[in-house]
Write a protein that holds these residues in place. Structure first.
Motif, short mmCIF file in Angstrom:
data_model
loop_
_atom_site.label_atom_id
_atom_site.label_comp_id
_atom_site.label_asym_id
_atom_site.label_seq_id
_atom_site.Cartn_x
_atom_site.Cartn_y
_atom_site.Cartn_z
N ALA A 120 -15.39 -25.71 -12.72
CA ALA A 120 -15.87 -24.61 -13.15
C ALA A 120 -17.10 -24.73 -14.27
CB ALA A 120 -14.84 -23.66 -14.05
N ALA A 121 -16.90 -25.73 -15.04
CA ALA A 121 -17.81 -26.69 -15.73
C ALA A 121 -18.27 -27.73 -15.53
CB ALA A 121 -17.39 -26.49 -17.31
N GLY A 122 -19.46 -28.00 -15.08
CA GLY A 122 -20.18 -29.11 -14.38
C GLY A 122 -21.76 -29.11 -14.36
N THR A 123 -22.12 -30.22 -13.96
CA THR A 123 -23.65 -30.47 -13.46
C THR A 123 -23.86 -30.40 -12.11
OG1 THR A 123 -23.56 -31.44 -15.63
CG2 THR A 123 -25.45 -31.73 -14.23
N LEU A 124 -25.09 -29.85 -11.61
CA LEU A 124 -25.46 -29.98 -10.41
C LEU A 124 -25.82 -31.38 -9.94
CD1 LEU A 124 -27.72 -26.81 -9.58
CD2 LEU A 124 -25.53 -27.19 -9.06
N PRO A 125 -25.31 -31.95 -8.93
CA PRO A 125 -25.99 -33.23 -8.70
C PRO A 125 -27.83 -33.34 -8.86
CG PRO A 125 -24.67 -32.58 -6.95
CD PRO A 125 -24.91 -31.16 -8.05
N GLY A 132 -37.92 -31.91 -15.63
CA GLY A 132 -37.62 -30.32 -15.61
C GLY A 132 -36.96 -30.30 -17.19
N THR A 133 -36.95 -28.88 -17.55
CA THR A 133 -36.27 -28.61 -18.64
C THR A 133 -34.67 -28.29 -18.29
OG1 THR A 133 -38.03 -27.58 -19.75
CG2 THR A 133 -36.04 -27.00 -20.64
N LEU A 134 -33.86 -28.85 -19.20
CA LEU A 134 -32.32 -28.50 -18.70
C LEU A 134 -32.04 -27.17 -19.20
CD1 LEU A 134 -30.46 -31.67 -20.34
CD2 LEU A 134 -30.65 -31.00 -17.92
N LEU A 135 -31.22 -26.73 -18.30
CA LEU A 135 -30.68 -25.21 -18.44
C LEU A 135 -29.11 -25.27 -18.28
CD1 LEU A 135 -31.65 -21.84 -18.40
CD2 LEU A 135 -31.54 -22.11 -15.86
N LEU A 136 -28.73 -24.63 -19.13
CA LEU A 136 -27.26 -24.29 -19.02
C LEU A 136 -26.95 -22.88 -18.85
CD1 LEU A 136 -24.30 -24.94 -19.57
CD2 LEU A 136 -24.46 -24.21 -21.91
N PHE A 137 -26.43 -22.62 -17.46
CA PHE A 137 -26.29 -21.42 -16.78
C PHE A 137 -24.97 -21.10 -16.77
CE2 PHE A 137 -25.46 -18.88 -12.98
CZ PHE A 137 -26.47 -17.86 -13.03
N GLY A 268 -31.32 -26.14 -28.13
CA GLY A 268 -31.38 -27.58 -28.66
C GLY A 268 -31.64 -28.83 -27.71
N SER A 269 -30.90 -28.58 -26.52
CA SER A 269 -31.18 -29.72 -25.61
C SER A 269 -31.94 -29.40 -24.44
CB SER A 269 -29.77 -30.21 -25.04
OG SER A 269 -28.98 -29.20 -24.49
N GLY A 270 -32.24 -27.82 -24.42
CA GLY A 270 -32.82 -27.44 -23.43
C GLY A 270 -32.78 -25.74 -23.41
N ASN A 271 -32.56 -25.04 -22.48
CA ASN A 271 -32.19 -23.83 -22.49
C ASN A 271 -31.03 -23.15 -21.97
OD1 ASN A 271 -34.90 -23.35 -23.29
ND2 ASN A 271 -35.80 -23.31 -21.39
N GLU A 272 -30.46 -22.04 -22.32
CA GLU A 272 -29.38 -21.45 -21.90
C GLU A 272 -29.43 -20.20 -21.69
OE1 GLU A 272 -26.08 -20.61 -25.07
OE2 GLU A 272 -26.73 -22.65 -25.38
N VAL A 273 -28.48 -19.74 -20.55
CA VAL A 273 -28.48 -18.04 -20.39
C VAL A 273 -27.29 -17.79 -19.75
CG1 VAL A 273 -29.49 -18.48 -17.99
CG2 VAL A 273 -30.02 -16.33 -19.23
N THR A 274 -26.85 -16.59 -20.03
CA THR A 274 -25.59 -16.03 -19.59
C THR A 274 -25.73 -14.93 -18.68
OG1 THR A 274 -24.46 -16.57 -21.31
CG2 THR A 274 -23.23 -14.87 -20.07
N TYR A 275 -25.14 -15.02 -17.26
CA TYR A 275 -25.37 -13.91 -16.41
C TYR A 275 -24.01 -13.87 -15.35
CZ TYR A 275 -27.61 -11.14 -12.70
OH TYR A 275 -28.04 -10.06 -11.88
N ASP A 276 -23.62 -12.49 -15.42
CA ASP A 276 -22.30 -12.49 -14.65
C ASP A 276 -22.65 -11.72 -13.31
OD1 ASP A 276 -20.98 -13.09 -17.09
OD2 ASP A 276 -20.93 -11.06 -18.08
N PHE A 277 -21.68 -12.13 -12.45
CA PHE A 277 -21.66 -11.39 -11.21
C PHE A 277 -20.57 -10.70 -10.92
CE2 PHE A 277 -23.72 -15.81 -10.69
CZ PHE A 277 -25.07 -15.14 -10.13
N VAL A 278 -20.90 -9.37 -10.38
CA VAL A 278 -19.76 -8.57 -9.98
C VAL A 278 -19.81 -8.27 -8.57
CG1 VAL A 278 -19.02 -6.22 -10.39
CG2 VAL A 278 -20.23 -7.23 -12.20
N LEU A 279 -18.86 -8.38 -7.89
CA LEU A 279 -18.58 -8.45 -6.30
C LEU A 279 -17.93 -7.31 -6.00
CD1 LEU A 279 -17.41 -11.96 -5.39
CD2 LEU A 279 -19.76 -11.09 -5.96
N ASP A 280 -18.22 -6.41 -5.05
CA ASP A 280 -17.68 -5.19 -4.37
C ASP A 280 -16.26 -5.56 -3.46
OD1 ASP A 280 -20.58 -4.41 -5.03
OD2 ASP A 280 -19.82 -2.37 -3.88
N PRO A 281 -15.56 -4.90 -3.50
CA PRO A 281 -14.43 -5.07 -2.57
C PRO A 281 -14.79 -5.04 -1.21
CG PRO A 281 -14.26 -2.80 -3.34
CD PRO A 281 -15.44 -3.55 -4.20
N ALA A 282 -14.11 -5.72 -0.46
CA ALA A 282 -14.19 -6.00 1.04
C ALA A 282 -14.20 -4.62 1.58
CB ALA A 282 -13.61 -6.89 1.82
N SER A 283 -14.80 -4.16 2.78
CA SER A 283 -14.78 -3.08 3.25
C SER A 283 -14.00 -3.12 4.34
CB SER A 283 -16.14 -2.47 4.00
OG SER A 283 -16.94 -3.31 4.65
#
Length: 283
Positions: A120-125, A132-137, A268-283
């Motif tokens: 859940a907390a990690g770095t893309l390969p 590029g500028t580091l981004l914590l998403f 401080g080390s780059g940029n950061e941003v928070t974004y939440d995803f909301v999933l619909d129930p399966a039909s």
């Protein structure tokens, strides 16, 4: 990105996209199709073309130029690129019109399944000297009633700082800037990556010739790709863009939606941003 680099990679990109589509997604033509549905859609498409020809008094010179271009786009392997850039956004709009959760947008031609799984907390390969500028998403995956979705899967991919995708351009490690993130017990995730740059779609093939002939531009705004899934919920395919970025207002793929624009802040080390995803129930 230099013109030399673009010309060295664009043709191979189209061929790779075609090969992946045929391997991973395509059903045999007509397989499972409703003949009445096929009749309706194809007849209306052909009728629309006839109407354009009559309204604009298309000449044989123009007709033959179109025929030549249609042949060349197949030879160049650029049908996935053409369809994903100019057609897919309308299909996505129709298919997801009734969703109550997060907005989706086009997948594009550069998705590859099976990216390495991350916590859940990690770095893309990425390469040791990745530009590029580091981004914590970071954010959370929930259902439409707000329940956290533990163990949800976020498949994430993006271009590098030169606008190139791993597995579609030479000299890039196989899974560079591609990963599959599994959310924690509260549906949360935190991924470190680099903030991508705007890029041109390949212009050295048939799509490029169309762009030049029509006097269009070939640019896409910087973006991150996601496919989010969880048991019992509809999967979500989307892209996230960056506030104030170039070509937000005139994306060649017309895929930007206001709900998909991020506003990163320095950390401080780059940029950061928070974004939440909301999933619909399966039909």
């Amino acid at each position: 990105m230099s013109e030399t680099t673009l010309k060295a990679t664009a043709a191979a990109s189209g061929a790779s996209a075609t090969e992946r589509f045929l391997t991973d997604k395509a059903a045999a033509p007509g397989q499972g199709a409703d003949s009445k549905r096929v009749d309706t859609l194809v007849t209306e498409l052909i009728t629309a073309v006839h109407d354009i020809i009559r309204r604009h008094q298309v000449t044989y010179e123009e007709y033959n130029a179109l025929k030549s271009w249609l042949i060349s786009i197949g030879e160049d392997g650029e049908w996935p690129l053409f369809l994903d850039v100019w057609i897919e956004h309308v299909v996505e709009e129709v298919v997801t019109a009734t969703r109550k959760g997060s907005k989706g947008t086009i997948e594009g031609p550069y998705y590859v399944p099976g990216a390495p799984t991350l916590a859940a907390a990690g770095t893309l390969p990425m390469r040791d000297d990745e530009a590029g500028t580091l981004l914590l998403f970071r954010g959370q995956v929930t259902g439409v009633t707000g329940e956290p979705l533990a163990g949800a899967l976020l498949e994430m991919w993006q271009a590098d700082d030169d606008g190139l995708y791993a597995q579609f351009a030479p000299g890039i490690p196989e899974w560079n800037l591609r990963g599959s993130i599994v959310t924690d017990g509260e549906g949360r995730f935190a991924v470190t990556t680099i903030q991508p740059a705007p890029y041109q779609i390949p212009t050295d093939g048939s799509c490029g010739r169309l762009i030049a002939a029509a006097g269009w531009h070939a640019w896409r705004p910087a973006h991150l790709h996601f496919k989010i899934s969880a048991p019992g919920h509809e999967p979500l395919t989307t892209q996230l863009y960056f506030m104030g970025g170039a070509h937000i207002e005139d994306d060649v793929a017309d895929a930007v939606k206001p709900e998909l624009i991020l506003d990163p802040r320095p950390n401080g080390s780059g940029n950061e941003v928070t974004y939440d995803f909301v999933l619909d129930p399966a039909s």
